[in-house]
Design an enzyme around this catalytic site. Sequence first.
Site, mmCIF file in Angstrom:
data_model
loop_
_atom_site.group_PDB
_atom_site.id
_atom_site.type_symbol
_atom_site.label_atom_id
_atom_site.label_comp_id
_atom_site.label_asym_id
_atom_site.label_seq_id
_atom_site.Cartn_x
_atom_site.Cartn_y
_atom_site.Cartn_z
ATOM 1 N N GLY A 12 0.741 -1.306 0.020
ATOM 2 C CA GLY A 12 0.234 0.362 0.164
ATOM 3 C C GLY A 12 0.985 1.141 -0.129
ATOM 4 N N LYS A 13 1.880 1.188 0.892
ATOM 5 C CA LYS A 13 2.716 2.263 0.859
ATOM 6 C C LYS A 13 3.452 2.661 -0.488
ATOM 7 C CE LYS A 13 4.339 2.880 5.517
ATOM 8 N NZ LYS A 13 5.576 2.924 6.561
ATOM 9 N N ASP A 70 8.992 6.912 8.820
ATOM 10 C CA ASP A 70 8.715 6.419 10.076
ATOM 11 C C ASP A 70 7.596 7.291 10.430
ATOM 12 O OD1 ASP A 70 8.778 4.831 12.384
ATOM 13 O OD2 ASP A 70 9.477 6.196 13.504
ATOM 14 N N ARG A 180 1.637 11.318 5.387
ATOM 15 C CA ARG A 180 2.631 10.570 4.438
ATOM 16 C C ARG A 180 2.694 11.222 3.028
ATOM 17 N NH1 ARG A 180 2.289 6.327 6.895
ATOM 18 N NH2 ARG A 180 -0.101 5.992 6.185
HETATM 19 P P1 IMP Z 1 4.796 3.210 10.384
HETATM 20 O O1 IMP Z 1 6.103 3.672 10.763
HETATM 21 O O2 IMP Z 1 4.462 3.920 9.028
HETATM 22 O O3 IMP Z 1 4.966 1.791 10.081
HETATM 23 O O4 IMP Z 1 3.712 3.576 11.397
HETATM 24 C C1 IMP Z 1 3.761 3.141 12.643
HETATM 25 C C2 IMP Z 1 2.350 3.107 13.430
HETATM 26 O O5 IMP Z 1 1.705 4.345 13.329
HETATM 27 C C3 IMP Z 1 1.363 2.363 12.695
HETATM 28 O O6 IMP Z 1 1.273 1.071 13.050
HETATM 29 C C4 IMP Z 1 0.200 2.852 13.255
HETATM 30 O O7 IMP Z 1 -0.267 2.319 14.314
HETATM 31 C C5 IMP Z 1 0.313 4.381 13.239
HETATM 32 N N1 IMP Z 1 0.201 5.166 12.007
HETATM 33 C C6 IMP Z 1 1.010 5.653 10.927
HETATM 34 N N2 IMP Z 1 0.379 5.988 9.948
HETATM 35 C C7 IMP Z 1 -0.796 5.957 10.212
HETATM 36 C C8 IMP Z 1 -1.970 6.173 9.610
HETATM 37 O O8 IMP Z 1 -2.099 6.798 8.368
HETATM 38 N N3 IMP Z 1 -3.315 5.807 10.179
HETATM 39 C C9 IMP Z 1 -3.306 5.181 11.449
HETATM 40 N N4 IMP Z 1 -2.418 4.854 11.891
HETATM 41 C C10 IMP Z 1 -0.996 5.249 11.504
#
Ligand code: IMP
Length: 194
Positions: A12-13, A70, A180
Amino acid sequence: MHELLIATHNPGKLREYAAIFDGLGLTLRTLDDLGISEDVEETGATFEENARLKAEGYLALSGLPTLADDSGLEVAALNGAPGVYSARYGGVKGAAQLQYLLDQMKDVPWHQRVARFVCVIALARPGQPTQFAQGTLSGVIEAAPRGTGGFGYDPLFYLLDDDKTLAEVPAERKNQISHRAEAARAARVFLEQW
Ligand code: IMP
Protein backbone atom coordinates in the site's frame (compact mmCIF):
# COMPACT_ATOMS: atom_id res chain seq x y z
CA MET A 1 16.81 4.99 -15.43
CA HIS A 2 17.50 5.89 -11.82
CA GLU A 3 16.54 3.36 -9.18
CA LEU A 4 15.18 4.22 -5.74
CA LEU A 5 14.69 1.63 -3.02
CA ILE A 6 11.47 2.18 -1.06
CA ALA A 7 12.38 0.48 2.21
CA THR A 8 9.05 -1.14 3.01
CA HIS A 9 7.31 -4.51 2.83
CA ASN A 10 3.94 -2.73 2.62
CA PRO A 11 2.49 -2.75 -0.95
CA GLY A 12 0.00 0.00 0.00
CA LYS A 13 2.83 2.38 0.88
CA LEU A 14 4.65 1.53 -2.35
CA ARG A 15 1.53 2.44 -4.37
CA GLU A 16 1.19 5.77 -2.54
CA TYR A 17 4.83 6.67 -3.25
CA ALA A 18 4.58 5.51 -6.87
CA ALA A 19 1.63 7.86 -7.42
CA ILE A 20 3.37 10.87 -5.86
CA PHE A 21 6.72 10.25 -7.63
CA ASP A 22 5.07 9.69 -11.01
CA GLY A 23 6.84 11.47 -13.87
CA LEU A 24 10.29 11.62 -12.21
CA GLY A 25 11.60 8.75 -14.35
CA LEU A 26 12.46 6.69 -11.28
CA THR A 27 12.29 2.91 -11.10
CA LEU A 28 11.04 2.07 -7.62
CA ARG A 29 12.33 -1.11 -5.98
CA THR A 30 11.14 -2.71 -2.76
CA LEU A 31 13.01 -4.82 -0.21
CA ASP A 32 11.20 -7.87 -1.57
CA ASP A 33 12.27 -7.04 -5.16
CA LEU A 34 15.89 -7.05 -3.99
CA GLY A 35 15.52 -10.13 -1.79
CA ILE A 36 16.50 -8.19 1.34
CA SER A 37 15.03 -9.95 4.35
CA GLU A 38 17.13 -8.35 7.10
CA ASP A 39 15.25 -5.93 9.33
CA VAL A 40 16.94 -2.68 10.30
CA GLU A 41 15.81 -2.15 13.91
CA GLU A 42 13.88 1.02 14.76
CA THR A 43 15.76 1.79 17.96
CA GLY A 44 15.62 5.60 17.71
CA ALA A 45 13.81 7.94 20.11
CA THR A 46 12.39 10.11 17.30
CA PHE A 47 10.73 9.57 13.93
CA GLU A 48 13.74 11.23 12.31
CA GLU A 49 16.24 8.88 13.97
CA ASN A 50 14.25 5.82 12.95
CA ALA A 51 13.82 7.02 9.36
CA ARG A 52 17.57 7.71 9.18
CA LEU A 53 18.49 4.31 10.65
CA LYS A 54 16.35 2.55 8.04
CA ALA A 55 17.35 4.69 5.04
CA GLU A 56 21.09 4.47 5.79
CA GLY A 57 20.85 0.81 6.86
CA TYR A 58 19.11 -0.29 3.67
CA LEU A 59 21.39 1.89 1.54
CA ALA A 60 24.31 -0.05 3.05
CA LEU A 61 22.59 -3.38 2.34
CA SER A 62 21.46 -2.56 -1.21
CA GLY A 63 23.88 0.05 -2.57
CA LEU A 64 20.84 1.88 -3.95
CA PRO A 65 19.56 5.35 -3.05
CA THR A 66 16.95 4.61 -0.40
CA LEU A 67 13.77 6.17 0.96
CA ALA A 68 12.58 5.10 4.41
CA ASP A 69 9.79 6.56 6.52
CA ASP A 70 8.67 6.45 10.10
CA SER A 71 5.29 7.62 11.26
CA GLY A 72 2.94 7.62 14.21
CA LEU A 73 0.32 9.38 16.27
CA GLU A 74 1.08 12.17 18.77
CA VAL A 75 -1.64 13.04 21.30
CA ALA A 76 -1.15 16.39 23.03
CA ALA A 77 -2.91 15.37 26.27
CA LEU A 78 -0.59 12.34 26.50
CA ASN A 79 2.55 14.45 26.08
CA GLY A 80 3.01 13.24 22.51
CA ALA A 81 2.41 9.52 23.17
CA PRO A 82 2.22 7.02 21.55
CA GLY A 83 4.67 8.71 19.11
CA VAL A 84 7.42 6.38 17.89
CA TYR A 85 5.78 3.58 19.88
CA SER A 86 2.48 3.84 17.94
CA ALA A 87 2.69 0.36 16.43
CA ARG A 88 3.27 -1.33 19.82
CA TYR A 89 1.29 1.07 22.07
CA GLY A 90 -0.15 -0.77 25.08
CA GLY A 91 1.51 -3.98 23.91
CA VAL A 92 -1.64 -4.83 21.92
CA LYS A 93 -2.84 -4.58 18.31
CA GLY A 94 -6.03 -3.81 16.39
CA ALA A 95 -9.26 -2.94 18.23
CA ALA A 96 -7.60 -3.58 21.61
CA GLN A 97 -5.08 -0.85 20.81
CA LEU A 98 -7.85 1.64 20.05
CA GLN A 99 -9.50 0.74 23.35
CA TYR A 100 -6.16 1.16 25.15
CA LEU A 101 -5.84 4.69 23.74
CA LEU A 102 -9.43 5.50 24.75
CA ASP A 103 -8.73 4.24 28.28
CA GLN A 104 -5.70 6.53 28.54
CA MET A 105 -7.93 9.46 27.52
CA LYS A 106 -11.12 8.69 29.43
CA ASP A 107 -10.98 11.87 31.54
CA VAL A 108 -9.78 14.17 28.73
CA PRO A 109 -12.54 16.55 27.52
CA TRP A 110 -13.24 17.05 23.80
CA HIS A 111 -11.45 20.40 23.49
CA GLN A 112 -8.22 18.88 24.84
CA ARG A 113 -8.21 15.82 22.56
CA VAL A 114 -6.13 17.34 19.74
CA ALA A 115 -3.67 15.00 18.06
CA ARG A 116 -1.58 14.75 14.95
CA PHE A 117 -0.14 12.11 12.70
CA VAL A 118 3.51 12.69 11.81
CA CYS A 119 5.53 11.14 9.00
CA VAL A 120 9.25 11.68 8.50
CA ILE A 121 10.92 10.48 5.32
CA ALA A 122 14.70 10.03 5.11
CA LEU A 123 16.43 9.93 1.72
CA ALA A 124 19.90 8.40 1.75
CA ARG A 125 22.35 8.04 -1.14
CA PRO A 126 26.04 7.15 -1.33
CA GLY A 127 28.48 9.87 -0.31
CA GLN A 128 25.84 12.53 0.46
CA PRO A 129 24.23 13.70 3.69
CA THR A 130 20.82 12.12 4.35
CA GLN A 131 17.90 14.45 3.66
CA PHE A 132 14.60 14.65 5.57
CA ALA A 133 11.03 15.57 4.68
CA GLN A 134 8.15 15.80 7.15
CA GLY A 135 4.37 15.86 6.93
CA THR A 136 1.64 16.18 9.55
CA LEU A 137 -2.14 15.82 9.74
CA SER A 138 -4.12 17.39 12.59
CA GLY A 139 -7.27 15.98 14.13
CA VAL A 140 -9.10 15.16 17.35
CA ILE A 141 -9.29 11.81 19.15
CA GLU A 142 -12.92 10.62 19.05
CA ALA A 143 -14.78 9.12 22.03
CA ALA A 144 -15.44 5.88 20.10
CA PRO A 145 -14.17 4.38 16.82
CA ARG A 146 -16.09 5.06 13.57
CA GLY A 147 -15.52 3.82 10.01
CA THR A 148 -13.93 0.82 8.34
CA GLY A 149 -11.36 2.35 5.95
CA GLY A 150 -7.65 2.96 6.45
CA PHE A 151 -5.70 1.21 9.20
CA GLY A 152 -4.25 1.73 12.67
CA TYR A 153 -5.73 4.68 14.58
CA ASP A 154 -7.83 5.96 11.64
CA PRO A 155 -11.24 5.10 13.22
CA LEU A 156 -10.44 7.34 16.22
CA PHE A 157 -8.95 10.23 14.24
CA TYR A 158 -11.63 12.88 13.63
CA LEU A 159 -11.05 15.43 10.86
CA LEU A 160 -12.66 18.80 11.58
CA ASP A 161 -12.75 19.83 7.89
CA ASP A 162 -14.50 16.63 6.82
CA ASP A 163 -16.68 16.03 9.89
CA LYS A 164 -15.61 12.39 9.55
CA THR A 165 -12.95 10.11 10.94
CA LEU A 166 -9.99 9.15 8.78
CA ALA A 167 -11.56 5.68 8.50
CA GLU A 168 -14.75 7.22 7.03
CA VAL A 169 -13.24 9.34 4.23
CA PRO A 170 -12.48 7.74 0.83
CA ALA A 171 -8.94 6.40 0.35
CA GLU A 172 -8.30 9.06 -2.33
CA ARG A 173 -9.09 11.78 0.19
CA LYS A 174 -6.78 10.25 2.80
CA ASN A 175 -4.01 9.96 0.21
CA GLN A 176 -4.32 13.70 -0.56
CA ILE A 177 -4.28 15.03 3.00
CA SER A 178 -2.25 12.45 4.92
CA HIS A 179 0.97 13.08 6.80
CA ARG A 180 2.65 10.55 4.46
CA ALA A 181 1.41 12.33 1.31
CA GLU A 182 2.62 15.70 2.59
CA ALA A 183 6.06 14.27 3.45
CA ALA A 184 6.24 12.51 0.07
CA ARG A 185 5.46 15.73 -1.80
CA ALA A 186 8.31 17.42 0.09
CA ALA A 187 10.60 14.44 -0.67
CA ARG A 188 9.72 14.73 -4.36
CA VAL A 189 11.36 18.18 -4.41
CA PHE A 190 14.66 16.61 -3.22
CA LEU A 191 14.36 13.83 -5.80
CA GLU A 192 13.84 16.42 -8.57
CA GLN A 193 17.10 18.08 -7.44
CA TRP A 194 18.96 14.74 -7.51
P1 IMP B 1 4.87 3.17 10.31
O1 IMP B 1 6.10 3.80 10.88
O2 IMP B 1 4.41 3.82 9.04
O3 IMP B 1 4.96 1.69 10.19
O4 IMP B 1 3.69 3.47 11.34
C1 IMP B 1 3.80 3.11 12.71
C2 IMP B 1 2.43 3.09 13.37
O5 IMP B 1 1.86 4.41 13.39
C3 IMP B 1 1.39 2.24 12.67
O6 IMP B 1 1.48 0.90 13.07
C4 IMP B 1 0.09 2.88 13.14
O7 IMP B 1 -0.22 2.44 14.44
C5 IMP B 1 0.47 4.36 13.21
N1 IMP B 1 0.13 5.03 11.94
C6 IMP B 1 1.00 5.56 11.06
N2 IMP B 1 0.35 6.10 10.01
C7 IMP B 1 -0.97 5.91 10.24
C8 IMP B 1 -2.14 6.24 9.51
O8 IMP B 1 -2.13 6.81 8.41
N3 IMP B 1 -3.30 5.88 10.10
C9 IMP B 1 -3.38 5.24 11.29
N4 IMP B 1 -2.32 4.89 11.98
C10 IMP B 1 -1.11 5.23 11.49
